[in-house]
Design a protein around this motif. Structure first.
Motif, PDB file in Angstrom:
ATOM      1  N   UNK A  89       0.824  -1.206   0.000  1.00  0.00           N
ATOM      2  CA  UNK A  89       0.000   0.000   0.000  1.00  0.00           C
ATOM      3  C   UNK A  89       0.859   1.259   0.000  1.00  0.00           C
ATOM      4  N   UNK A  90       0.316   2.290  -0.628  1.00  0.00           N
ATOM      5  CA  UNK A  90       0.868   3.643  -0.541  1.00  0.00           C
ATOM      6  C   UNK A  90       0.131   4.353   0.573  1.00  0.00           C
ATOM      7  N   UNK A  91       0.859   4.985   1.471  1.00  0.00           N
ATOM      8  CA  UNK A  91       0.224   5.684   2.588  1.00  0.00           C
ATOM      9  C   UNK A  91      -0.252   7.063   2.137  1.00  0.00           C
ATOM     10  N   UNK A  92      -1.514   7.365   2.426  1.00  0.00           N
ATOM     11  CA  UNK A  92      -2.030   8.723   2.200  1.00  0.00           C
ATOM     12  C   UNK A  92      -1.835   9.525   3.483  1.00  0.00           C
ATOM     13  N   UNK A  93      -2.268   8.956   4.612  1.00  0.00           N
ATOM     14  CA  UNK A  93      -2.106   9.635   5.898  1.00  0.00           C
ATOM     15  C   UNK A  93      -1.794   8.607   6.983  1.00  0.00           C
ATOM     16  N   UNK A  94      -0.623   8.774   7.610  1.00  0.00           N
ATOM     17  CA  UNK A  94      -0.246   7.888   8.721  1.00  0.00           C
ATOM     18  C   UNK A  94      -1.140   8.147   9.922  1.00  0.00           C
ATOM     19  N   UNK A  95      -1.476   9.440  10.122  1.00  0.00           N
ATOM     20  CA  UNK A  95      -2.283   9.826  11.270  1.00  0.00           C
ATOM     21  C   UNK A  95      -3.695   9.232  11.184  1.00  0.00           C
TER      22      UNK A  95
END
Length: 292
Positions: A46-52
């Protein structure tokens, strides 16, 4: 980032990443174009959009070890079917249907009889005897007394296991005991997953620890065996195999023919009458289905 799809609802895929939690992801359009549908159990990148917010996109699906039709899940190492030893009494016909279905999909199956505290040693031996020759490991547990968990944990270790069982067998109670702490970091899963949390229509993976996952399999009240020829059925009853080729007639169905080695083994107590009766019942059912 690498992970495993643990649930899929309405175009969202929930990907468990070890030591990082669960990410809510959409699948890239290329999968639709190539007519590839991500499945629960898929190992993905997966590509991270938002870690938070723990959101991302599924960008790659790794090759699958296998792909089950029912439940719709991939990369399953084994199956575990849970029945109660009593209250309710086990439905052996339903159990044998599940064993045949998994054998057809080339998945090894273990059997766990829960509620062992409700029956004596004699009944436990009888249950074990029914399935001794069929090639399945038989385990006993009691969710109420929290016994037999070590044996279950041992067979689940480092594997993805499809777990099934009828209502009243205590499947959910055992799964809850096998989950360490909150299990599967459920607190980290976005509220968006809540819309599917209580449905029985979706398979989902539950992370136990390390590389151990279980697939909580919905729907177990009845099981049909479509796409199977009645002559194929006997190959999924492993205890028949040593007698194959010894029958008087080639292509013996082991149901009505004279000189049948399987029926002779049955008469000699080498094959469980319960297993044999279920075989004949399923054989006739498949034979009737073929007519129509």
């Amino acid at each position: 980032m690498k992970g495993k799809i643990i649930k899929g609802i309405a175009g969202f895929y929930y990907v468990h990443v070890e030591d990082a939690g669960v990410f809510e992801c959409k699948a890239k359009g290329i999968f639709r174009k190539e007519k590839i549908k991500p499945l629960v159990g898929d190992n993905v990148e997966i590509d991270i959009i938002s870690l938070e917010e723990k959101t991302g996109n599924v960008i790659k699906i790794h090759s699958r070890k296998n792909e089950l039709v029912r439940p719709a899940v991939s990369n399953v190492d084994q199956a575990l079917v849970i029945f109660a030893a009593d209250k309710p009494k086990p439905n052996f016909n339903l159990l044998d249907r599940f064993l045949v279905m998994m054998a057809q999909q080339q998945v090894e199956t273990a059997i766990c009889f829960n509620k062992q505290d409700l029956v004596g040693e004699q009944e436990l031996e009888r249950l074990k005897g029914i399935y001794r020759a069929c090639g399945c490991q038989v385990l006993f547990a009691s969710a109420k007394e929290e016994s037999g968990l070590a044996g279950l944990q041992k067979i689940l270790d480092q594997k993805t296991t499809a777990v099934a069982g009828p209502s009243g067998a205590g499947k959910s109670s055992l799964i809850n005991l096998l989950q360490p702490g909150a299990g599967m970091e459920t607190g980290d899963i976005s509220e968006k997953i809540a819309r599917g949390r209580h449905t029985t229509r979706h398979s989902q993976l539950i992370h136990i620890k390390g590389q151990a996952y279980i697939v909580d399999t919905p729907g177990f009240s009845s099981m049909y065996l479509p796409g199977m020829d009645c002559q194929e059925l006997k190959s999924y009853f492993r205890e028949f195999q040593e007698y194959e080729g010894s029958c008087r007639f080639q292509g013996c169905s082991h149901t009505h023919e004279p000189g049948c080695s399987v029926k002779e083994a049955l008469g000699a107590g080498k094959i469980s009458p319960i297993r044999y009766e279920n075989y004949v019942m399923l054989y006739e059912e498949l034979k009737q289905m073929k007519k129509y």
